[in-house]
Motif scaffolding. Structure first.
Motif, PDB file in Angstrom:
ATOM      1  N   GLY A  74      -0.515  10.928  -7.651  1.00  0.00           N
ATOM      2  CA  GLY A  74      -1.129   9.686  -7.220  1.00  0.00           C
ATOM      3  C   GLY A  74      -2.630   9.727  -7.371  1.00  0.00           C
ATOM      4  N   GLN A  83       2.789   9.762  -4.128  1.00  0.00           N
ATOM      5  CA  GLN A  83       1.897   9.079  -3.201  1.00  0.00           C
ATOM      6  C   GLN A  83       2.629   8.004  -2.415  1.00  0.00           C
ATOM      7  OE1 GLN A  83      -1.360   7.226  -5.224  1.00  0.00           O
ATOM      8  NE2 GLN A  83      -2.537   6.814  -3.375  1.00  0.00           N
ATOM      9  N   TYR A 107      -4.920  14.350  -3.686  1.00  0.00           N
ATOM     10  CA  TYR A 107      -3.856  14.278  -4.689  1.00  0.00           C
ATOM     11  C   TYR A 107      -4.001  15.358  -5.767  1.00  0.00           C
ATOM     12  CZ  TYR A 107      -3.525   9.862  -2.266  1.00  0.00           C
ATOM     13  OH  TYR A 107      -3.442   8.906  -1.274  1.00  0.00           O
ATOM     14  N   ARG A 166      -0.971   3.767  -1.980  1.00  0.00           N
ATOM     15  CA  ARG A 166      -1.002   3.594  -3.428  1.00  0.00           C
ATOM     16  C   ARG A 166      -1.957   2.451  -3.796  1.00  0.00           C
ATOM     17  NH1 ARG A 166      -0.545   5.942  -7.867  1.00  0.00           N
ATOM     18  NH2 ARG A 166       0.965   5.337  -9.460  1.00  0.00           N
TER      19      ARG A 166
END
Length: 381
Positions: A288, A96, A363, A101
């Motif tokens: 992530g 990520q 993700y 993040r």
């Protein structure tokens, strides 16, 4: 620790799944049954919080708690000596972008005097809190080479009397978790924990003094259920149950699940096999995750609790709650639930709670699934 935090405290939670006595063959049986009633070959550990607890009293929750300064202590450097030259102590590097993040992971802890990466410290916290609350100790010998893709983990079950003494010591002072690892020559098994998601406690009003938490959720799979003992303090009882059993109890109002627990148990309903859940969490762990802040939208005849991606979710949500902003609409809940919208929301109908989700998960994650969901979730990637 991040001593600049004003609005919430950092915390870590562990979704601990363990194989049940049914065995792996049950996952085959599940495919032959109505998918509304899956058969799981694993169960999840849930704890009942004390009615005297200052946060979520009487709730059924996963083990976990607030990060302690000792979780970021540089004394861990000696204990993790074999691993400190590896990226994130051998956990690997999350794919990520640093920009997207979640802040609790993206924050550089060196500026606060800690050499322990957030990815490591939050796992230490989750392992420590699980030990304090349930007696389950997830550690490995200090001389063992470990890998994030290794097979199932075993909980530490030797020297039960000694471990019980250490548990009481850690409950009284989290720093003792470091001392315990030194004496037992073991290392917290951070590699067994796989990143799952991140939740912010929502604001309820501008003047609300309710505690708020920025919580990292991890998943760990065990081959069988370890011995579990409640602490008779913050936790009054524990139970091992399948995701679907727990959801059914919640919907029948036999128990209460906070929204993140309800959401994540419903996510686990994608996996009837412990092996499948283990493989998925291992392969997805470095992708992530999003940081989710539920936002309540006041409708004409009730409220809708929304998450990012929902058609009602604000483009610029009031994360801190300082503005006291109230989100509202003059439409009824029934109108807001008409097809054609993007759903990522929690709604209570006739006293029965449910999530409605048709947005694409990010993700490489999965959406929650429910037997009576109105908006069909997207399939897994």
């Amino acid at each position: 620790m991040n001593n600049t935090l004003r609005h919430w405290r950092e915390a870590a939670t562990l979704i601990l799944a363990a194989g049940s006595h049914h065995g792996g063959s049950m996952s085959i049986m599940a495919s032959q049954l109505d998918q509304k009633k899956k058969v799981f070959d694993y169960e999840v550990l849930l704890l009942t919080r004390s009615q005297n607890s200052g946060f979520m009293p009487n709730a059924l929750v996963f083990p976990g708690g607030v990060v302690d300064a000792s979780d970021f202590s540089n004394d861990w450097m000696k204990i993790f000596e074999r691993h400190i030259k590896k990226p994130n102590f051998g956990l690997g590097v999350v794919k990520q972008s640093h920009i997207s993040r979640p802040p609790m992971f993206a924050t550089d802890r060196v500026q606060f005097g800690s050499l322990i990466p957030g990815e490591v410290a939050f796992r230490i916290c989750a392992i420590r809190e699980t030990f304090e609350e349930s007696g389950i100790l997830l550690v490995v010998p200090e001389n063992l080479d470990v890998d994030v893709n290794q097979n199932f983990i075993k909980a530490y079950e030797e020297n039960e009397e000694e471990v019980s003494r250490w548990r009481e010591a850690v409950q009284n002072n989290p720093v003792q978790f470091i001392e315990m690892c030194k004496k037992l020559q073991c290392v917290p098994n951070i590699w067994a924990l796989h990143e799952w998601d991140n939740w912010l406690t929502p604001t309820f009003s501008k003047n609300s003094k309710a505690r708020r938490f920025d919580t990292a959720f991890f998943v760990c799979c065990l081959p069988k259920k370890p011995v579990t003992k409640d602490d008779q303090k913050e936790v009054t009882s524990f139970q091992w149950a399948t995701p679907q059993e727990t959801i059914e109890k919640y919907k029948s109002q036999a128990t209460w699940l906070p929204p993140p627990q309800f959401y994540n148990l419903s996510r686990l309903c994608n996996f009837s096999s412990i092996q499948e859940l283990h493989r998925f969490s291992c392969s997805r762990g470095l992708e992530g995750c999003e940081r989710w802040l539920p936002i309540t939208v006041h409708a004409e005849n009730g409220v809708v609790h929304t998450l990012p991606g929902d058609a009602l979710y604000p483009e610029d949500p009031d994360v801190t709650g300082e503005s006291g902003r109230i989100y509202s609409t003059d439409k009824t809940i029934e109108v807001l639930m008409e097809k054609g919208c993007s759903f990522h929301r929690f709604v209570v109908y006739d006293g029965v709670p449910n999530y409605y989700v048709n947005t694409q998960p990010k993700y490489r994650h999965v959406n929650p699934i429910f037997p009576d969901i109105r908006a069909e979730p997207q399939s897994r990637l």
